[in-house]
Write a protein that holds these residues in place. Structure first.
Motif, PDB file in Angstrom:
ATOM      1  N   GLU A  36      -2.563  -4.754   9.922  1.00 60.23           N
ATOM      2  CA  GLU A  36      -1.198  -5.229  10.132  1.00 60.23           C
ATOM      3  C   GLU A  36      -0.250  -4.033  10.023  1.00 60.23           C
ATOM      4  OE1 GLU A  36      -0.119  -8.217  10.914  1.00 60.23           O
ATOM      5  OE2 GLU A  36       2.021  -7.838  10.699  1.00 60.23           O
ATOM      6  N   PRO A  37       0.481  -3.725  11.093  1.00 62.35           N
ATOM      7  CA  PRO A  37       1.352  -2.545  11.032  1.00 62.35           C
ATOM      8  C   PRO A  37       2.271  -2.568   9.805  1.00 62.35           C
ATOM      9  CG  PRO A  37       1.200  -3.302  13.277  1.00 62.35           C
ATOM     10  CD  PRO A  37       0.479  -4.314  12.442  1.00 62.35           C
ATOM     11  N   GLY A  38       2.285  -1.471   9.092  1.00 63.38           N
ATOM     12  CA  GLY A  38       3.084  -1.364   7.878  1.00 63.38           C
ATOM     13  C   GLY A  38       2.264  -1.501   6.610  1.00 63.38           C
ATOM     14  N   THR A  39       0.992  -1.857   6.745  1.00 60.88           N
ATOM     15  CA  THR A  39       0.154  -2.151   5.582  1.00 60.88           C
ATOM     16  C   THR A  39      -0.918  -1.079   5.396  1.00 60.88           C
ATOM     17  OG1 THR A  39       0.421  -4.425   6.296  1.00 60.88           O
ATOM     18  CG2 THR A  39      -1.065  -4.042   4.465  1.00 60.88           C
ATOM     19  N   PHE A  40      -0.991  -0.539   4.187  1.00 53.45           N
ATOM     20  CA  PHE A  40      -2.026   0.491   3.931  1.00 53.45           C
ATOM     21  C   PHE A  40      -2.481   0.451   2.481  1.00 53.45           C
ATOM     22  CE2 PHE A  40       1.370   3.256   2.228  1.00 53.45           C
ATOM     23  CZ  PHE A  40       2.477   2.805   2.937  1.00 53.45           C
ATOM     24  N   LYS A  41      -2.561  -0.758   1.933  1.00 47.55           N
ATOM     25  CA  LYS A  41      -2.968  -0.942   0.540  1.00 47.55           C
ATOM     26  C   LYS A  41      -4.481  -0.956   0.386  1.00 47.55           C
ATOM     27  CE  LYS A  41      -2.509  -5.931   1.178  1.00 47.55           C
ATOM     28  NZ  LYS A  41      -3.858  -6.412   0.895  1.00 47.55           N
ATOM     29  N   ASP A  42      -5.170  -1.672   1.287  1.00 51.70           N
ATOM     30  CA  ASP A  42      -6.621  -1.794   1.175  1.00 51.70           C
ATOM     31  C   ASP A  42      -7.284  -0.429   1.339  1.00 51.70           C
ATOM     32  OD1 ASP A  42      -6.018  -4.443   0.954  1.00 51.70           O
ATOM     33  OD2 ASP A  42      -6.633  -4.979   2.982  1.00 51.70           O
ATOM     34  N   ARG A  43      -6.671   0.401   2.192  1.00 52.58           N
ATOM     35  CA  ARG A  43      -7.188   1.754   2.382  1.00 52.58           C
ATOM     36  C   ARG A  43      -7.280   2.487   1.037  1.00 52.58           C
ATOM     37  NH1 ARG A  43      -7.213   6.318   5.844  1.00 52.58           N
ATOM     38  NH2 ARG A  43      -6.384   5.278   7.686  1.00 52.58           N
ATOM     39  N   GLN A  44      -6.258   2.332   0.184  1.00 54.44           N
ATOM     40  CA  GLN A  44      -6.255   3.044  -1.102  1.00 54.44           C
ATOM     41  C   GLN A  44      -7.426   2.560  -1.965  1.00 54.44           C
ATOM     42  OE1 GLN A  44      -4.065   5.259  -0.651  1.00 54.44           O
ATOM     43  NE2 GLN A  44      -3.002   4.142   0.969  1.00 54.44           N
ATOM     44  N   ILE A  45      -7.641   1.239  -1.973  1.00 57.28           N
ATOM     45  CA  ILE A  45      -8.709   0.676  -2.804  1.00 57.28           C
ATOM     46  C   ILE A  45     -10.077   1.146  -2.293  1.00 57.28           C
ATOM     47  CG2 ILE A  45      -9.824  -1.479  -3.546  1.00 57.28           C
ATOM     48  CD1 ILE A  45      -6.968  -2.792  -3.151  1.00 57.28           C
ATOM     49  N   ILE A  46     -10.281   1.039  -0.985  1.00 54.47           N
ATOM     50  CA  ILE A  46     -11.574   1.387  -0.406  1.00 54.47           C
ATOM     51  C   ILE A  46     -11.878   2.873  -0.606  1.00 54.47           C
ATOM     52  CG2 ILE A  46     -12.839   1.622   1.785  1.00 54.47           C
ATOM     53  CD1 ILE A  46     -11.184  -0.946   2.680  1.00 54.47           C
ATOM     54  N   TYR A  47     -10.890   3.715  -0.386  1.00 51.17           N
ATOM     55  CA  TYR A  47     -11.129   5.155  -0.449  1.00 51.17           C
ATOM     56  C   TYR A  47     -11.156   5.695  -1.876  1.00 51.17           C
ATOM     57  CZ  TYR A  47     -10.907   6.031   4.580  1.00 51.17           C
ATOM     58  OH  TYR A  47     -11.186   6.060   5.925  1.00 51.17           O
ATOM     59  N   LYS A  48     -10.407   5.038  -2.772  1.00 55.08           N
ATOM     60  CA  LYS A  48     -10.239   5.649  -4.090  1.00 55.08           C
ATOM     61  C   LYS A  48     -10.879   4.865  -5.237  1.00 55.08           C
ATOM     62  CE  LYS A  48      -5.922   7.638  -2.456  1.00 55.08           C
ATOM     63  NZ  LYS A  48      -4.461   7.431  -2.424  1.00 55.08           N
ATOM     64  N   ASP A  49     -11.152   3.583  -5.023  1.00 57.19           N
ATOM     65  CA  ASP A  49     -11.722   2.782  -6.114  1.00 57.19           C
ATOM     66  C   ASP A  49     -12.627   1.683  -5.535  1.00 57.19           C
ATOM     67  OD1 ASP A  49     -12.179   2.098  -8.718  1.00 57.19           O
ATOM     68  OD2 ASP A  49     -10.237   1.144  -9.066  1.00 57.19           O
ATOM     69  N   PRO A  50     -13.636   2.076  -4.739  1.00 56.84           N
ATOM     70  CA  PRO A  50     -14.420   1.062  -4.027  1.00 56.84           C
ATOM     71  C   PRO A  50     -15.178   0.118  -4.950  1.00 56.84           C
ATOM     72  CG  PRO A  50     -15.491   3.206  -3.866  1.00 56.84           C
ATOM     73  CD  PRO A  50     -14.141   3.447  -4.487  1.00 56.84           C
TER      74      PRO A  50
END
Lengths: 178, 455
Positions: free
Chosen positions: B90-104
Motif C-alpha cells: 500500500e503506497p505510503g506503508t513501510f512498517k512490515d519491511r522493518q519487522i521482516i528485515y530487522k526482527d524476523p
C-alpha cells in the motif's frame, strides 16, 4: 537507441539458452515439496527460479514448468503475463527499477529516472515497460511502490536496494556497474 | 513538547547491537512467549486475543479475535491454514519491511503462536518479491527456528507440529487482498474471490478454512500472549487498542516509522512534533492518513465527530484536522481511514492534479482486470487525469472523473474498486478549484509549476 519490450508471446525472443542441470531440477523439486496439497502452488516459485537462472521466461521455461507440475502450458504462461515481475525477454545485465508512486514522486523519483535514462543513453519508445540498451548492459523501468516511502526516492538495481537516490547517487550507481 | 514513542513491536528495531539472528532474539527473551503460549493451550490464546480487542493492521481494521472465531479447530474436519500477509505494497506503508528485515523472529514467534492457537499445521508466509533480501532473511530465520526446535515436528515436546514456508509474490499489488493472495498461492492469477461464498474462514486456501493476517497483527499476538489480553487492551483507546506503527512520508522534515499507542497522538502532533513539521518551511496542504487508498484530508478542515462524553452519551464534537486522533474510529469519523498506517504529507507547493494523477496511475497499473468497472474505469481515470495534468483538460473532465469513479466503487468483487475510486472522489471534492484552474490555464499557458509527478 533502445529496443522495446512488450508483453505477449509474439515478441518473445525465442527459446532460452542453457542447460537444465540436475542442481536446478533438485532445487525445483525442493520447492514443489513445500506444497503437499497442490503442486500447482509451485508455479510462482518455479517461475522465479527459472527467471533467476535463465534471465527471462521463454517457451522452454513454460514447457518445463508445465511438465513438472502436470499443468497445461497456458496455466503457466498466463501467470507470466499477469505478474509484472516476470519477463519474456532478457533485461540488461544491470536492471534498474525506480519507484514512481506518490511518496517517491514527491521525493523526486522523476528526476532520478531521467538521470538514469540519460546516463544509460536510453530513449523512450512510447511503450509501457522496460527500456533496454542496445548492448544489453542496462535496462530501466518504473516500478510501483517498493515500500520504503520514508527514504524516497528508492531504486532496485538487480536485487540490490538503494534508498534516497538523488541524481548524484544515481550517477554513482551507474558508475558502480562492473 | 516531546512525544515519546511506546515501542512494543519496534522495541528492538534499530536498537544498538540488535541483530536479526536467532541468538540475539533469544538473548532478548525471544521464543520464551512461545513456551508460555504452548502451556496455555490454543483456546486460552484465542480468548486472550479476543479480550485484547486487537484490530487487523493490514488496512481494514477487522477484529482479529472475531476473524479467528469464525473457525473452530475442535469442530472442523478440514485442515486449517494460516497465511501471513507480508505483501506490503500500500503506497505510503513501510512498517512490515522493518519487522521482516530487522526482527524476523518476532514475526515468526507471533506466527507460530497464532498457528498453534488455531490448530494450524501448515502455514505460508506470502512476501512480495520486491523485498529481494527479505525473503532470504525469512528463509534463514525459519531454518534457524526449525533447528532450535520451534518449528517442525513436536515443537518443544508439546506434541504440536507446524511447517511454515515462504512464498514469494511477483509484483502484483492485488495479492495484498486476502482472497487474491489465496488464488496467487494456489498458483493462479490473483483474481480476488467473491464473498459470499468464498470467505477465507470457510472456503480459503485449497477450499479449506484459512486465516490471513498481516505481519504487524501477528507480531501483536506475541505481545498479547505475553501481557494478557486485558493488559493489552489498556494500551490505546477503547475499540482502538494496542500500539500502531505509523509510517510518515512526503513533505515532512523527518519522515520515518514510529510506534504510538493507538489514538495517543493527533495527526497534527505526528506531523508537526514527531516529524518536525513541513519541509523547507512550507505549510501543510493535504495529508493522506492511511495509505494511498484512504481519502485525502485538506489542511484547515473541521470535522463533526460523534463521541461519547463522560456520561456515555453520544455528542457532536467539532475537530480540526490537526486534532484528529490517529486511531481507527477518529479517522473513519473524519471520512477517511487509518488503513495501513501510511501517512503521506503534501506541502503547499504540491499540485493536487499531479498528485491524483500519480495515484491513479498506480491503480491503473495494479487493477487485476477481473471486473469490468475497475479494469476499464481506472484506466480512464488515469487517461483523463493525465490529459488534465498535461494541459489538455476539458471543462467537463472533473464531472466525468467523478462519474467514472462513482461507477467503480461498490461495483467490484473486491475493495480495490473503492481504493481506486476514493482518492479521485476526495481529491476532486476537496480541491475542485485546482482542477478547474488547471483546465482554464490549458494549452501553451499550462506550464507546470511543480515537479511532474506523473510519468
Amino acid at each position: 537507441m533502445s529496443v522495446p519490450l512488450h508483453a505477449g508471446t509474439e515478441s518473445c525472443v525465442g527459446a532460452e539458452k542453457g542447460e537444465i542441470t540436475p542442481v536446478l531440477e533438485k532445487q525445483a523439486d525442493e520447492l514443489v515439496s513445500r506444497y503437499p496439497i497442490s503442486k500447482r502452488s509451485a508455479v510462482l516459485p518455479l517461475l522465479h527460479l527459472w527467471q533467476e537462472t535463465f534471465g527471462y521466461i521463454g517457451p522452454r521455461g513454460v514447457e518445463w514448468i508445465a511438465r513438472k507440475l502436470s499443468l497445461q502450458e497456458i496455466q503457466v504462461l498466463e501467470l507470466v503475463t499477469f505478474y509484472p515481475w516476470f519477463r519474456q525477454q532478457p533485461y540488461g545485465k544491470f536492471h534498474f527499477r525506480v519507484c514512481r508512486t506518490l511518496p517517491c514522486a514527491l521525493g523526486g523519483s522523476g528526476k532520478t529516472f531521467a538521470a538514469l535514462q540519460k546516463l544509460m543513453n536510453l530513449k523512450a519508445d512510447g511503450h509501457e515497460g522496460a527500456m533496454i540498451s542496445e548492448d544489453g548492459r542496462f535496462s530501466l523501468e518504473y516500478s510501483e511502490c517498493l515500500a520504503s516511502c520514508g527514504t524516497a526516492p528508492v531504486v532496485l538495481r538487480n536485487d540490490e536496494f538503494y534508498e534516497k537516490v538523488d541524481e548524484k547517487r544515481a550517477t554513482e550507481l551507474v558508475a558502480g556497474c562492473q | 513538547m516531546a512525544f515519546s514513542e511506546h515501542r512494543l513491536i519496534f522495541k528492538n528495531i534499530d536498537a544498538p547491537g540488535y541483530t536479526r539472528d536467532i541468538a540475539c532474539y533469544q538473548k532478548h527473551g525471544g521464543y520464551e512467549i512461545l513456551k508460555k503460549g504452548l502451556a496455555m493451550g490454543g483456546p486460552a490464546i484465542r480468548e486472550e486475543v479476543k479480550k485484547s480487542q486487537l484490530r487487523g493492521r493490514g488496512g481494514a481494521g477487522f477484529p482479529t479475535g472475531t476473524k479467528w472465531s469464525f473457525i473452530d479447530p475442535a469442530k472442523t474436519t478440514k485442515p486449517i491454514y494460516l497465511i501471513c500477509n507480508a505483501d506490503e505494497s500500500e503506497p505510503g506503508t513501510f512498517k512490515d519491511r522493518q519487522i521482516i528485515y530487522k526482527d524476523p523472529h518476532q514475526l515468526i514467534e507471533g506466527m507460530i503462536l497464532s498457528c498453534f492457537a488455531n490448530g494450524v499445521k501448515l502455514a505460508y508466509l506470502y512476501i512480495r518479491c520486491e523485498f529481494t533480501e527479505g525473503w532470504k532473511i525469512l528463509e534463514k530465520a525459519l531454518a534457524e527456528a526449525k533447528a532450535a526446535g520451534f518449528l517442525g515436528k513436536n515443537i518443544l515436546q508439546s506434541g504440536y507440529d507446524l511447517e511454515i514456508h515462504v512464498h514469494r509474490g511477483a509484483g502484483a499489488y492485488i495479492c495484498g487482498e486476502e482472497t487474491g493472495l489465496i488464488e496467487s498461492l494456489e498458483g493462479k492469477r490473483a483474481y480476488p474471490r467473491i464473498k459470499p461464498p468464498y470467505f477465507p474462514a470457510v472456503l480459503g486456501l485449497y477450499m479449506c478454512p484459512t486465516i490471513v493476517n498481516n505481519v504487524e497483527t501477528l507480531c501483536n499476538v506475541k505481545h498479547i500472549v505475553e501481557m494478557g489480553g486485558d493488559a493489552y487492551a489498556k494500551i490505546g483507546r477503547p475499540n482502538n487498542t494496542g500500539t500502531r506503527l505509523l509510517c510518515v512520508s512526503g513533505d515532512v522534515v523527518k519522515p520515518g516509522y514510529y510506534e504510538f499507542p493507538c489514538g495517543a497522538i493527533t495527526l497534527g502532533q505526528l506531523i508537526f512534533n514527531v516529524c518536525g513539521g513541513i519541509r523547507n518551511g512550507r505549510r501543510l496542504k493535504a495529508v493522506i492518513p492511511g495509505g494511498s487508498s484512504a481519502k485525502v484530508l485538506r489542511a484547515g478542515e473541521v470535522y463533526k465527530i460523534k463521541e461519547k462524553d463522560s456520561q456515555g452519551n453520544l455528542v457532536d464534537r467539532e475537530v480540526k484536522l490537526e486534532d484528529l486522533r490517529m486511531d481507527f474510529d477518529s479517522l473513519a469519523a473524519a471520512g477517511s481511514m487509518a488503513g495501513s498506517g501510511g501517512v503521506i504529507v503534501m506541502d503547499d507547493t504540491r499540485d493536487m492534479v499531479e498528485c491524483l494523477a500519480n495515484i491513479s496511475t498506480f491503480y491503473a497499473h495494479e487493477s487485476c482486470g477481473q471486473c469490468t468497472p475497475c479494469r476499464e474505469g481506472v484506466l480512464w481515470l488515469k487517461k483523463i487525469l493525465s490529459r488534465v495534468a498535461e494541459g489538455h483538460g476539458r471543462d467537463e473532465d472533473p464531472a466525468l472523473l467523478k462519474d467514472v469513479a462513482d461507477r467503480i466503487a461498490g461495483r467490484t468483487i473486491c475493495a480495490f474498486g473503492e481504493a481506486a475510486a476514493w482518492p479521485v472522489q476526495s481529491f476532486l471534492g476537496k480541491f475542485k478549484e485546482e482542477f478547474q484552474l488547471r483546465i482554464r490555464r490549458n494549452g501553451a499557458a499550462a506550464k507546470r509549476d511543480t515537479i511532474s509527478l506523473t510519468h
